[in-house]
Enzyme design. Structure first.
Site, PDB file in Angstrom:
ATOM      1  N   HIS A   7       0.828  -1.075   0.131  1.00  0.00           N
ATOM      2  CA  HIS A   7       0.027  -0.180   0.024  1.00  0.00           C
ATOM      3  C   HIS A   7       0.891   1.167  -0.090  1.00  0.00           C
ATOM      4  O   HIS A   7       1.713   1.349   0.991  1.00  0.00           O
ATOM      5  CB  HIS A   7      -0.616  -0.259   1.302  1.00  0.00           C
ATOM      6  CG  HIS A   7      -1.735   1.113   1.386  1.00  0.00           C
ATOM      7  ND1 HIS A   7      -2.178   2.025   2.464  1.00  0.00           N
ATOM      8  CD2 HIS A   7      -2.777   1.533   0.515  1.00  0.00           C
ATOM      9  CE1 HIS A   7      -2.994   2.545   2.355  1.00  0.00           C
ATOM     10  NE2 HIS A   7      -3.389   2.516   1.200  1.00  0.00           N
ATOM     11  N   GLU A  34       0.566  -0.495  -4.607  1.00  0.00           N
ATOM     12  CA  GLU A  34      -0.622   0.119  -4.921  1.00  0.00           C
ATOM     13  C   GLU A  34      -0.130   1.686  -4.701  1.00  0.00           C
ATOM     14  O   GLU A  34       0.692   1.919  -3.751  1.00  0.00           O
ATOM     15  CB  GLU A  34      -1.744   0.103  -3.934  1.00  0.00           C
ATOM     16  CG  GLU A  34      -3.035   1.043  -3.980  1.00  0.00           C
ATOM     17  CD  GLU A  34      -3.151   2.288  -3.111  1.00  0.00           C
ATOM     18  OE1 GLU A  34      -4.183   2.900  -3.398  1.00  0.00           O
ATOM     19  OE2 GLU A  34      -2.238   2.453  -2.639  1.00  0.00           O
ATOM     20  N   ASP A  36      -1.236   6.051  -5.295  1.00  0.00           N
ATOM     21  CA  ASP A  36      -1.988   7.034  -5.439  1.00  0.00           C
ATOM     22  C   ASP A  36      -1.767   8.107  -6.760  1.00  0.00           C
ATOM     23  O   ASP A  36      -0.649   8.571  -6.468  1.00  0.00           O
ATOM     24  CB  ASP A  36      -2.524   7.751  -4.423  1.00  0.00           C
ATOM     25  CG  ASP A  36      -3.009   6.786  -3.234  1.00  0.00           C
ATOM     26  OD1 ASP A  36      -3.988   6.097  -3.339  1.00  0.00           O
ATOM     27  OD2 ASP A  36      -2.049   6.824  -2.180  1.00  0.00           O
ATOM     28  N   HIS A  49      -0.822  10.861  -2.183  1.00  0.00           N
ATOM     29  CA  HIS A  49      -2.257  10.480  -1.830  1.00  0.00           C
ATOM     30  C   HIS A  49      -2.996  11.782  -1.329  1.00  0.00           C
ATOM     31  O   HIS A  49      -4.239  11.930  -2.027  1.00  0.00           O
ATOM     32  CB  HIS A  49      -1.785   9.827  -0.479  1.00  0.00           C
ATOM     33  CG  HIS A  49      -3.033   9.249   0.312  1.00  0.00           C
ATOM     34  ND1 HIS A  49      -3.885   9.911   1.115  1.00  0.00           N
ATOM     35  CD2 HIS A  49      -4.135   8.143   0.032  1.00  0.00           C
ATOM     36  CE1 HIS A  49      -5.144   9.262   1.466  1.00  0.00           C
ATOM     37  NE2 HIS A  49      -5.124   8.272   0.780  1.00  0.00           N
ATOM     38  N   GLU A 109      -4.298   4.044  -7.921  1.00  0.00           N
ATOM     39  CA  GLU A 109      -5.694   4.527  -7.859  1.00  0.00           C
ATOM     40  C   GLU A 109      -5.631   6.154  -8.088  1.00  0.00           C
ATOM     41  O   GLU A 109      -4.981   6.883  -7.764  1.00  0.00           O
ATOM     42  CB  GLU A 109      -5.743   4.621  -6.206  1.00  0.00           C
ATOM     43  CG  GLU A 109      -7.315   4.923  -5.635  1.00  0.00           C
ATOM     44  CD  GLU A 109      -7.301   5.145  -4.207  1.00  0.00           C
ATOM     45  OE1 GLU A 109      -6.447   4.789  -3.452  1.00  0.00           O
ATOM     46  OE2 GLU A 109      -8.205   5.810  -3.868  1.00  0.00           O
TER      47      GLU A 109
HETATM   48  O1  G3P Z   1      -6.589   1.545  -2.924  1.00  0.00           O
HETATM   49  C1  G3P Z   1      -6.874   1.295  -1.734  1.00  0.00           C
HETATM   50  C2  G3P Z   1      -6.374   2.399  -0.503  1.00  0.00           C
HETATM   51  O2  G3P Z   1      -5.503   2.815  -1.074  1.00  0.00           O
HETATM   52  C3  G3P Z   1      -7.813   3.148  -0.708  1.00  0.00           C
HETATM   53  O3  G3P Z   1      -7.631   4.093   0.442  1.00  0.00           O
HETATM   54  O4  G3P Z   1      -7.221   6.450   1.308  1.00  0.00           O
HETATM   55  O5  G3P Z   1      -5.592   4.658   1.238  1.00  0.00           O
HETATM   56  O6  G3P Z   1      -5.956   5.705  -0.900  1.00  0.00           O
HETATM   57  P1  G3P Z   1      -6.592   5.453   0.446  1.00  0.00           P
HETATM   58 MG    MG Z   2      -4.762   4.380  -2.218  1.00  0.00          MG
END
Ligand code: G3P
Ligand code: MG
Length: 240
Positions: A7, A34, A36, A49, A109
């Site tokens: 993450h 993952e 952002d 993020h 994302e």
């Molecule tokens: O993609 C899963 C997760 O990253 C979604 O929430 O706020 O961590 O971007 P966040």
């Molecule tokens: Mg995310």
């Protein structure tokens, strides 16, 4: 997607969404990360993020008010640990290049503060990703972003992001967007929910799971992929 996705990179041990966090995730054995992605003022896709700069950089104010050149000058590592001072806010292109070098797949994302901005972000992201040959799922809480991608770059696999509610409405939207996966908050995954997602032909993905015992429970219950800040801990607990 594999059982474990890092993450924002290996974000418990390196500053999130930086190339250092990707490198550490790969070094820990993660096969996917993952990240952002959002837009700079001049329409460049960058990996960060929050909507604002304060938490993860030495800058101030909205990301969308800064040009890519201004963002590139910020320090995105020193807030986490002095050892990471000098890490930058990477562009999406820099992240895909580093992922190629590391052999990492990416769950990107799309972040945006409005439906219109989500569509614009999808339009900016699509050509960068279409030019990338790595394993990829693009996800978003914004159906507008996924619908735009379906139009402009239908070959890019889409994942629908939900929070704690995964009901008939959410599954219908995922179906309409021709998503391949459904990513929901780890607390959404009662046994019936996981079965409903799988029965709808969607790959069930939970975020953010950092506890090994919880991870084992979710895998046993049929959740296929766990997104985690601690890929080292979850990989040690993952099924073979
Ligand atoms: O993609 C899963 C997760 O990253 C979604 O929430 O706020 O961590 O971007 P966040
Ligand atoms: Mg995310």
């Amino acid at each position: 997607m594999p059982a474990v996705v890092a993450h924002r990179g290996a974000s418990a041990a390196a500053p999130e969404n930086t190339l250092a966090a990707l490198r550490l995730a790969a070094a820990m054995g993660a096969r996917w990360a993952e990240c952002d992605v959002r837009l700079s003022a001049d329409g460049v896709a960058v990996v960060l993020h929050d909507a604002t700069l304060e938490r993860t950089t030495d800058g101030r104010g909205p990301v969308a008010a800064r040009t890519a050149a201004e963002l590139a000058a910020l320090d995105a590592g020193g807030w986490f640990d002095a050892a990471f001072a000098g890490e930058r806010v990477p562009t999406l292109a820099a992240v895909t290049a580093e992922a190629s070098r590391l052999g990492l797949g990416l769950n990107l994302e799309i972040k945006a503060e409005s439906a219109a901005a989500a569509g614009a972000t999808a339009d900016a992201v699509a050509p960068v990703l279409a030019a990338w040959s790595g394993a990829l799922v693009v996800s978003s809480f914004h159906a507008t972003a996924l619908a735009a991608l379906r139009e402009t770059a239908p070959a890019l696999r889409r994942g629908m992001l939900c929070r704690r509610r995964v009901g008939t409405a959410e599954l219908a939207i995922a179906h309409a967007l021709a998503a391949v996966s459904l990513h929901a908050d780890r607390r959404a995954f009662a046994a019936a929910t996981t079965a409903r997602i799988a029965a709808a032909g969607l790959w069930p993905v939970a975020y953010t799971v950092n506890d090994a015992a919880e991870a084992a429970r979710l895998w046993r219950a049929g959740v296929a992929t766990l997104i985690t800040d601690t890929p080292d801990r979850l990989l040690a607990a993952a099924p073979p």
